[in-house]
Structure formats: structure tokens, C-alpha cells
Write a protein that holds these residues in place. Structure first.
Motif, PDB file in Angstrom:
ATOM      1  N   ALA A 153       0.844  -1.203   0.000  1.00  0.00           N
ATOM      2  CA  ALA A 153       0.000   0.000   0.000  1.00  0.00           C
ATOM      3  C   ALA A 153       0.876   1.248   0.000  1.00  0.00           C
ATOM      4  N   ARG A 154       2.057   1.153   0.573  1.00  0.00           N
ATOM      5  CA  ARG A 154       3.006   2.281   0.637  1.00  0.00           C
ATOM      6  C   ARG A 154       3.439   2.766  -0.742  1.00  0.00           C
ATOM      7  N   ARG A 155       3.197   1.972  -1.782  1.00  0.00           N
ATOM      8  CA  ARG A 155       3.527   2.370  -3.146  1.00  0.00           C
ATOM      9  C   ARG A 155       2.388   3.155  -3.802  1.00  0.00           C
ATOM     10  N   CYS A 156       1.267   3.268  -3.084  1.00  0.00           N
ATOM     11  CA  CYS A 156       0.126   4.030  -3.581  1.00  0.00           C
ATOM     12  C   CYS A 156      -0.107   5.299  -2.773  1.00  0.00           C
ATOM     13  N   PHE A 157       0.089   5.223  -1.452  1.00  0.00           N
ATOM     14  CA  PHE A 157      -0.091   6.410  -0.605  1.00  0.00           C
ATOM     15  C   PHE A 157       0.759   6.251   0.657  1.00  0.00           C
ATOM     16  N   PRO A 158       1.262   7.338   1.213  1.00  0.00           N
ATOM     17  CA  PRO A 158       2.023   7.263   2.466  1.00  0.00           C
ATOM     18  C   PRO A 158       1.119   6.744   3.577  1.00  0.00           C
ATOM     19  N   CYS A 159       1.607   5.781   4.354  1.00  0.00           N
ATOM     20  CA  CYS A 159       0.733   5.140   5.341  1.00  0.00           C
ATOM     21  C   CYS A 159       1.551   4.354   6.359  1.00  0.00           C
ATOM     22  N   TRP A 160       0.887   3.942   7.411  1.00  0.00           N
ATOM     23  CA  TRP A 160       1.454   3.008   8.383  1.00  0.00           C
ATOM     24  C   TRP A 160       1.141   1.618   7.845  1.00  0.00           C
ATOM     25  N   ASP A 161       2.059   1.067   7.058  1.00  0.00           N
ATOM     26  CA  ASP A 161       1.781  -0.101   6.232  1.00  0.00           C
ATOM     27  C   ASP A 161       2.190  -1.398   6.939  1.00  0.00           C
ATOM     28  N   GLU A 162       1.606  -1.604   8.113  1.00  0.00           N
ATOM     29  CA  GLU A 162       1.783  -2.845   8.858  1.00  0.00           C
ATOM     30  C   GLU A 162       0.400  -3.314   9.301  1.00  0.00           C
ATOM     31  N   PRO A 163       0.124  -4.625   9.266  1.00  0.00           N
ATOM     32  CA  PRO A 163      -1.229  -5.120   9.550  1.00  0.00           C
ATOM     33  C   PRO A 163      -1.794  -4.673  10.897  1.00  0.00           C
ATOM     34  N   ALA A 164      -0.928  -4.471  11.887  1.00  0.00           N
ATOM     35  CA  ALA A 164      -1.420  -4.098  13.215  1.00  0.00           C
ATOM     36  C   ALA A 164      -1.965  -2.676  13.259  1.00  0.00           C
ATOM     37  N   PHE A 165      -1.551  -1.822  12.343  1.00  0.00           N
ATOM     38  CA  PHE A 165      -2.011  -0.431  12.324  1.00  0.00           C
ATOM     39  C   PHE A 165      -3.330  -0.351  11.558  1.00  0.00           C
ATOM     40  N   LYS A 166      -4.397  -0.782  12.165  1.00  0.00           N
ATOM     41  CA  LYS A 166      -5.704  -0.755  11.514  1.00  0.00           C
ATOM     42  C   LYS A 166      -6.325   0.636  11.627  1.00  0.00           C
ATOM     43  N   ALA A 167      -7.073   1.014  10.590  1.00  0.00           N
ATOM     44  CA  ALA A 167      -7.724   2.323  10.557  1.00  0.00           C
ATOM     45  C   ALA A 167      -8.936   2.230   9.650  1.00  0.00           C
ATOM     46  N   LYS A 168      -9.728   3.281   9.641  1.00  0.00           N
ATOM     47  CA  LYS A 168     -10.829   3.398   8.694  1.00  0.00           C
ATOM     48  C   LYS A 168     -10.345   4.153   7.459  1.00  0.00           C
ATOM     49  N   PHE A 169     -10.967   3.873   6.313  1.00  0.00           N
ATOM     50  CA  PHE A 169     -10.558   4.477   5.048  1.00  0.00           C
ATOM     51  C   PHE A 169     -11.762   5.095   4.351  1.00  0.00           C
ATOM     52  N   LYS A 170     -11.572   6.324   3.896  1.00  0.00           N
ATOM     53  CA  LYS A 170     -12.601   7.041   3.119  1.00  0.00           C
ATOM     54  C   LYS A 170     -11.950   7.472   1.809  1.00  0.00           C
ATOM     55  N   LEU A 171     -12.323   6.796   0.712  1.00  0.00           N
ATOM     56  CA  LEU A 171     -11.676   7.009  -0.573  1.00  0.00           C
ATOM     57  C   LEU A 171     -12.513   7.872  -1.503  1.00  0.00           C
ATOM     58  N   THR A 172     -11.796   8.679  -2.301  1.00  0.00           N
ATOM     59  CA  THR A 172     -12.383   9.419  -3.416  1.00  0.00           C
ATOM     60  C   THR A 172     -11.503   9.178  -4.632  1.00  0.00           C
ATOM     61  N   LEU A 173     -12.121   8.795  -5.748  1.00  0.00           N
ATOM     62  CA  LEU A 173     -11.384   8.570  -6.991  1.00  0.00           C
ATOM     63  C   LEU A 173     -11.859   9.551  -8.051  1.00  0.00           C
ATOM     64  N   GLU A 174     -10.908  10.106  -8.790  1.00  0.00           N
ATOM     65  CA  GLU A 174     -11.205  10.950  -9.946  1.00  0.00           C
ATOM     66  C   GLU A 174     -10.727  10.212 -11.190  1.00  0.00           C
ATOM     67  N   VAL A 175     -11.653   9.842 -12.066  1.00  0.00           N
ATOM     68  CA  VAL A 175     -11.322   8.995 -13.212  1.00  0.00           C
ATOM     69  C   VAL A 175     -12.042   9.510 -14.452  1.00  0.00           C
ATOM     70  N   PRO A 176     -11.580   9.123 -15.650  1.00  0.00           N
ATOM     71  CA  PRO A 176     -12.329   9.458 -16.862  1.00  0.00           C
ATOM     72  C   PRO A 176     -13.771   8.970 -16.765  1.00  0.00           C
ATOM     73  N   SER A 177     -14.697   9.784 -17.227  1.00  0.00           N
ATOM     74  CA  SER A 177     -16.117   9.524 -16.979  1.00  0.00           C
ATOM     75  C   SER A 177     -16.626   8.253 -17.652  1.00  0.00           C
ATOM     76  N   GLU A 178     -15.933   7.762 -18.676  1.00  0.00           N
ATOM     77  CA  GLU A 178     -16.408   6.561 -19.358  1.00  0.00           C
ATOM     78  C   GLU A 178     -15.960   5.265 -18.687  1.00  0.00           C
ATOM     79  N   LEU A 179     -15.090   5.366 -17.671  1.00  0.00           N
ATOM     80  CA  LEU A 179     -14.546   4.176 -17.037  1.00  0.00           C
ATOM     81  C   LEU A 179     -15.343   3.776 -15.796  1.00  0.00           C
ATOM     82  N   VAL A 180     -15.152   2.532 -15.399  1.00  0.00           N
ATOM     83  CA  VAL A 180     -15.716   2.020 -14.152  1.00  0.00           C
ATOM     84  C   VAL A 180     -14.622   2.041 -13.098  1.00  0.00           C
TER      85      VAL A 180
END
Length: 231
Positions: free
Chosen positions: A144-171
Motif C-alpha cells: 500500500a506504501r507504493r500508492c499512498f504514504p501510510c502506516w503499512d503494517e497489519p497491526a495499524f488498523k484504521a478506517k478508510f474514506k476514498l475518493t477517486l477521480e477517473v475518466p467519466s467513461e470508465l468504471v
């Protein structure tokens, strides 16, 4: 254990685990992949709980270009920002001791949709006789550290709220159901519902042209099975 007042960023090099004096509680992530250039940009806002005296925040980051001028914790800019590539950690040093309790860490960053099948990467498919790119994540166990800076160890659990900006024709799919979606010209902005507590490696994103089936576990975490109409 919290670092001593005279500690420097070098003291975090070569450590097998991240220090425990600060831990994430909630991530707000905004990602915008470019499937033509095979790059992505992002912004992170992380609620962090500081539980011991420290002037540092230490988290994972790999193959990311972090905008150092954008980094703030509770409005404070770090005096030093050090990336140890070999350890895949980002060390933020502040002038004084950070306040105990929860605060918000924000930063912007950029990355590459790599061809290594880990992190946030590019996959190819044929569609109506043309080769197309899609963006896919594979974060297990510590990518996950290759996508966003984070505490990338299984013990560091957190909640995630994602927003994606993508071309309108894609899923675009993620772990959680879509909360709302807006389209402005060629770009579609999709806000997903907040996840339950989970480890970073469980975050999933897929962007491309495909059909899909969604399922939800008893814990509320979504799963995705994609099928193609590709030729």
C-alpha cells in the motif's frame, strides 16, 4: 518507545518495524490515475493519534514523490523531511514536541502506475482491437506504501474514506459502496462510503472498462469480481 529529545531521523533507519508512538485512526484519500501517462496523483488526510512524547512522525512510503511543501500536522510544517528509500520510510521532524491525542496529517504526492504487479499498477487488455490500460491495486502484504504514504503494517488498523477521480467513461471500484458520484466534463468523481477498521493491505481499487459483481462480507468489507467483454 518514544525517541529521546536529541534523536535524529537517522535513528529510525534499519528498523524492522515502525515506532509505536503514533498510529493512524482514519485515512481520507483522494487519487487521480492517468491511464494514458501511467501516473497518478493523490492527497492524504490522516487522523493520527500521538500517544507518547515525540518530535517525529514515521510512516511508510515507497516509489512516491511526496510534495514536501504540502506536509502539515495540525497546521505545523515539518522542519525536516527525510525519505529513506532502502527502508521505505518517510520521517517527518518537527521543531517541538507534538501535542498528545489525535491530530490530522496532510500531504500531496505523485506516483507511477508500475508494471511490477504490486502497489498501484498498470494492467493491459484488448478492447475492440485496441490495447488499453487499467489501474489495479495489489497491496498484500506491504505494498500500500507504493500508492499512498501510510502506516503499512497489519497491526495499524484504521478506517478508510476514498475518493477517486477517473475518466467519466470508465468504471472505478473500491472496497466500499459508492456514496455519491459527480461528473464534470471528462472527469467523474466518486466518493465511497467509509470502511470499517482494517489493515492497509485490504484497500482495493480497480479502474477500467469491465463488468463486475460486488459482494459484502459480514464485517461490511466489499469484494470485487471483474469480468470482461474484451476482445
Amino acid at each position: 518507545m518514544a525517541p529521546s529529545p536529541s534523536a535524529t531521523a537517522d535513528q529510525f533507519r534499519g528498523q524492522a518495524r515502525l515506532p509505536q508512538f503514533a498510529a493512524p485512526r482514519r485515512y481520507e484519500l483522494r487519487l487521480r490515475p492517468d491511464l494514458v501517462a501511467c501516473t497518478f496523483s493523490g492527497a492524504a488526510s490522516v487522523r493520527v493519534d500521538v500517544s507518547a512524547p515525540t518530535r517525529f512522525l514515521v510512516l511508510n512510503a515507497a516509489d512516491l514523490a511526496v510534495d514536501r511543501a504540502s506536509i502539515r500536522f495540525q497546521g505545523l510544517a515539518p522542519t525536516e523531511v527525510t525519505m529513506f528509500d532502502e527502508d521505505e520510510i518517510l520521517v517527518l521532524e518537527f521543531d517541538g514536541e507534538l501535542p498528545h491525542g489525535e491530530g490530522v496529517l496532510t500531504m500531496n504526492f505523485n506516483g507511477t502506475l508500475n508494471d511490477q504487479m504490486r502497489g498501484f499498477y498498470r494492467s493491459k487488455y484488448a478492447y475492440k482491437g485496441e490495447t488499453k490500460n487499467m489501474a489495479v491495486t495489489q497491496f498484500e502484504a506491504v505494498d500500500a506504501r507504493r500508492c499512498f504514504p501510510c502506516w503499512d503494517e497489519p497491526a495499524f488498523k484504521a478506517k478508510f474514506k476514498l475518493t477517486l477521480e477517473v475518466p467519466s467513461e470508465l468504471v472505478a471500484l473500491s472496497n466500499m459502496p459508492v456514496a455519491n458520484e459527480t461528473i464534470a466534463g471528462p472527469i467523474k468523481t466518486i466518493h465511497y462510503e467509509e470502511s470499517p477498521l482494517m489493515s492497509t493491505y485490504l484497500v482495493a481499487i480497480v479502474v477500467g472498462l469491465f463488468d463486475y459483481v460486488e459482494g459484502v462480507t459480514s464485517e461490511g468489507t466489499g469484494s470485487i469480481l471483474s469480468t470482461s467483454n474484451w476482445s
